[in-house]
Motif scaffolding. Sequence first.
Motif, PDB file in Angstrom:
ATOM      1  N   GLY A 160      45.493  46.705  40.639  1.00 44.79           N
ATOM      2  CA  GLY A 160      46.805  47.344  40.872  1.00 44.79           C
ATOM      3  C   GLY A 160      47.986  47.774  41.980  1.00 44.79           C
ATOM      4  N   HIS A 161      46.654  48.790  42.566  1.00 38.71           N
ATOM      5  CA  HIS A 161      47.034  49.523  43.741  1.00 38.71           C
ATOM      6  C   HIS A 161      46.495  47.897  45.160  1.00 38.71           C
ATOM      7  N   LEU A 162      45.796  46.986  44.498  1.00 39.51           N
ATOM      8  CA  LEU A 162      45.518  45.860  45.364  1.00 39.51           C
ATOM      9  C   LEU A 162      47.117  45.266  45.525  1.00 39.51           C
ATOM     10  N   GLY A 163      47.388  45.138  44.630  1.00 38.30           N
ATOM     11  CA  GLY A 163      49.411  44.554  44.416  1.00 38.30           C
ATOM     12  C   GLY A 163      49.008  43.435  43.445  1.00 38.30           C
ATOM     13  N   TYR A 164      47.928  43.668  42.613  1.00 39.73           N
ATOM     14  CA  TYR A 164      48.018  42.671  41.206  1.00 39.73           C
ATOM     15  C   TYR A 164      48.577  42.764  40.566  1.00 39.73           C
ATOM     16  N   PHE A 224      33.074  47.933  43.221  1.00 43.75           N
ATOM     17  CA  PHE A 224      34.880  47.499  43.123  1.00 43.75           C
ATOM     18  C   PHE A 224      35.097  46.511  44.114  1.00 43.75           C
ATOM     19  N   GLU A 225      34.068  47.242  45.195  1.00 43.18           N
ATOM     20  CA  GLU A 225      33.655  46.236  46.430  1.00 43.18           C
ATOM     21  C   GLU A 225      33.559  44.788  46.861  1.00 43.18           C
ATOM     22  N   GLU A 226      32.861  44.716  45.460  1.00 41.50           N
ATOM     23  CA  GLU A 226      31.707  42.831  45.205  1.00 41.50           C
ATOM     24  C   GLU A 226      33.298  42.699  43.985  1.00 41.50           C
ATOM     25  N   LEU A 227      33.749  42.932  43.253  1.00 43.86           N
ATOM     26  CA  LEU A 227      34.765  42.829  41.887  1.00 43.86           C
ATOM     27  C   LEU A 227      35.301  41.832  42.792  1.00 43.86           C
ATOM     28  N   VAL A 228      36.174  42.666  43.549  1.00 41.32           N
ATOM     29  CA  VAL A 228      37.323  42.325  44.517  1.00 41.32           C
ATOM     30  C   VAL A 228      36.748  40.591  45.308  1.00 41.32           C
ATOM     31  N   ASP A 248      32.077  33.260  36.837  1.00 44.22           N
ATOM     32  CA  ASP A 248      30.840  33.837  37.765  1.00 44.22           C
ATOM     33  C   ASP A 248      30.376  35.330  37.339  1.00 44.22           C
ATOM     34  N   TYR A 249      29.901  35.899  37.185  1.00 44.40           N
ATOM     35  CA  TYR A 249      28.960  37.306  36.032  1.00 44.40           C
ATOM     36  C   TYR A 249      28.793  38.075  36.848  1.00 44.40           C
ATOM     37  N   LEU A 250      29.112  39.335  36.708  1.00 44.07           N
ATOM     38  CA  LEU A 250      28.445  40.590  37.024  1.00 44.07           C
ATOM     39  C   LEU A 250      28.674  41.718  36.300  1.00 44.07           C
TER      40      LEU A 250
END
Length: 225
Positions: A21-25, A105-109, A97-99
């Motif tokens: 949400g903080h990233l605008g989504y 969190f940076e990788e998820l973004v 994709d698969y995490l």
Amino acid sequence: MRILVVEDDQEIQGQLQRKLGHLGYQVSVAEDGVEALFYLSEYEIALAIVDLGLPRMDGMQLIQQLRTNNHDLPVLILTARTGWKSKVEGLNSGADDYLVKPFQFEELVARVSALLRRSTGRTKSKLQIGPICLDLSSQIICVNNEEVNLTAFEFKVLEYFMMNPQKITSKFTLIDQLYGVDEETESNVIEVIIARLRKKLDPSGTLQPIETLRGRGYRFRQLAD
């Protein structure tokens, strides 16, 4: 742009909702596959982040159901299951994709951004329609190479329009892009934003980029270069 997080772990659920949400989504949250299917039937979802170990309908079944129903939105699996066999099963079920948990969190973004770029057919960070250019990375908007200042809500509406040119978009769809599912909105908020966008993007009234279609909504025109 709305992301659906399908996760029954309350802590991870809350972290993703808050940070994305903080990233605008705009972020919707479902605790199982059945609830996720409801959200997908009611809202326009750009991407789904899906845990595999879910109650009622697990993540694999959910993804398979999505593909059976011809939902082509990108799906990122987020799971504690390790090993190449689980990854292969997840990707074969229709995920993109698969995490593995725990994750940064940076990788998820980064993975979310890559999937969204791929799904919209964009490899660049800029959207250009006629003389209007929107830079997704810097969030700078230019008209005829002159920068235009927009509020956060105005930017979100313009971004949606430019990603969906020529598409008839209802007022309710635009409200869904701006607010959470349970947030209250004033009835005229979209009319105010549209009026401001028209004034800022086209002060002379020569471009007329946003059409109003009475009883149906709005459409962003495919402008000539």
